[in-house]
Design an enzyme around this catalytic site. Structure first.
Site, PDB file in Angstrom:
ATOM      1  CD  GLU A  49      -1.853  -3.866   4.985  1.00  0.00           C
ATOM      2  OE1 GLU A  49      -3.068  -3.616   4.888  1.00  0.00           O
ATOM      3  OE2 GLU A  49      -1.273  -4.715   4.255  1.00  0.00           O
ATOM      4  CD  GLU A  75      -1.874 -10.116   4.183  1.00  0.00           C
ATOM      5  OE1 GLU A  75      -1.641  -9.255   5.057  1.00  0.00           O
ATOM      6  OE2 GLU A  75      -2.473  -9.862   3.123  1.00  0.00           O
ATOM      7  CG  HIS A 124       0.645  -6.755   2.216  1.00  0.00           C
ATOM      8  ND1 HIS A 124      -0.296  -5.919   1.679  1.00  0.00           N
ATOM      9  CD2 HIS A 124       1.568  -6.984   1.239  1.00  0.00           C
ATOM     10  CE1 HIS A 124       0.034  -5.654   0.416  1.00  0.00           C
ATOM     11  NE2 HIS A 124       1.160  -6.287   0.117  1.00  0.00           N
ATOM     12  CG  HIS A 178      -1.684  -1.373   1.260  1.00  0.00           C
ATOM     13  ND1 HIS A 178      -2.723  -1.730   0.437  1.00  0.00           N
ATOM     14  CD2 HIS A 178      -1.430  -2.474   2.036  1.00  0.00           C
ATOM     15  CE1 HIS A 178      -3.090  -2.973   0.719  1.00  0.00           C
ATOM     16  NE2 HIS A 178      -2.323  -3.455   1.673  1.00  0.00           N
TER      17      HIS A 178
HETATM   18 ZN    ZN Z   1      -2.105  -5.293   2.606  1.00  0.00          ZN
END
Ligand code: ZN
Length: 275
Positions: free
Chosen positions: A103, A239, A160, A66
């Site tokens: 995030e 993640e 992430h 992101h």
């Molecule tokens: Zn993400």
């Protein structure tokens, strides 16, 4: 850290061989090398691995998920882009903790810490984004996916944090691409290995695998991610934890926790490249 890396290299690679330089091979060199003093130590061949720089010559792409400002640019990040046989939005806003810690910032902080470690070990690090700012957006997933292809990078890790609202959901999982022609059949095997090595390093550094992902082993094969599908180099997406879980969030928002993620990923990269 450096002596440990040196010890690891010696353990993995054995005594450095002189064969790369094309001279001095054979038992004579081996025998004499142990008798040399520091003062008359020969210059190492240019192709040998320097113990102080175990990742010299390696090119590693780090993809911080992101961008902090994505939510300020809905039109730009919703634009469809190629994602590996289909289109997907350029990017998303990413998630955050219940307290509002983004995030994008978590990913950026781990990425910059990891970058410093890899560069200290001699690697060239390529980033898909170079800032974490409210007035910036992207890049799109197709750009992230292709980054490093032309340079034939050794590997790519996309960092992430997840945002599951399931009660009690916590832990990390590592996503890798499937054996899917013509997109990721060429990188499936090394990516799967990178995923396994990454999982092991995270577990070794005290992180627990996700309890809310099918399979429950902390590994997830997915074909729907442009960042993975468009890569021609071994790639995984981490993640790191569930930012909506208070326990994971406490670790993911702290400098100590972010440093531990960076150490785990540095270990994973070394183990993958030297394994
Ligand atoms: Zn993400």
């Amino acid at each position: 850290m450096i002596p440990l890396i040196g010890a690891l290299l010696v353990a993995l690679l054995g005594v450095p061989t002189p064969g790369d330089g094309g001279i001095g091979t054979g038992p004579t060199w081996l025998a004499s090398s142990h008798l040399r003093t520091t003062a008359d130590r020969p210059v190492e061949p240019a192709t040998s691995v320097r113990r102080s720089e175990p990742l010299a010559g390696r090119v590693i792409v780090l993809d911080a998920g992101h961008q902090l400002g994505n939510h300020n640019f809905p039109q730009e990040i919703n634009r469809p882009v190629p994602a590996g046989g289909f289109s997907k939005p350029c990017n998303t806003t990413g998630t955050s903790t219940n307290g509002g810690y983004p995030e994008a910032t978590f990913a950026w902080n781990v990425t910059t810490r990891l970058k410093a470690k890899l560069e200290k070990a001699g690697a060239t690090v390529v980033l898909t984004r170079k800032s974490n700012r409210e007035d910036r957006w992207g890049p799109c997933v197709d750009y992230r996916g292709r980054k490093g292809n032309k340079r034939h990078a050794d590997l790519k890790i996309s960092i992430h944090g997840d945002g599951s609202l399931s009660s009690g959901a916590h832990g990390f999982h590592v996503i890798y691409p499937p054996d899917r022609p013509p997109w990721t059949d060429d990188i499936f095997q090394p990516s799967e290995r990178l995923a396994g090595v990454t999982k092991a390093a995270l577990v070794k550094k005290g992180f627990s695998v996700a309890n809310y992902i099918a399979g429950g082993d902390g590994l997830d094969e997915r074909s729907d991610l442009g960042t993975l599908n468009l890569s021609d180099v071994p790639v995984v997406m981490l993640e790191s934890g569930n930012m909506r879980d208070s326990g994971d969030a406490a670790v993911m928002t702290s400098a100590q926790g972010q440093e531990r993620y960076a150490r785990a990923l540095a270990l994973a990269i070394r183990n993958y490249l030297h394994g």
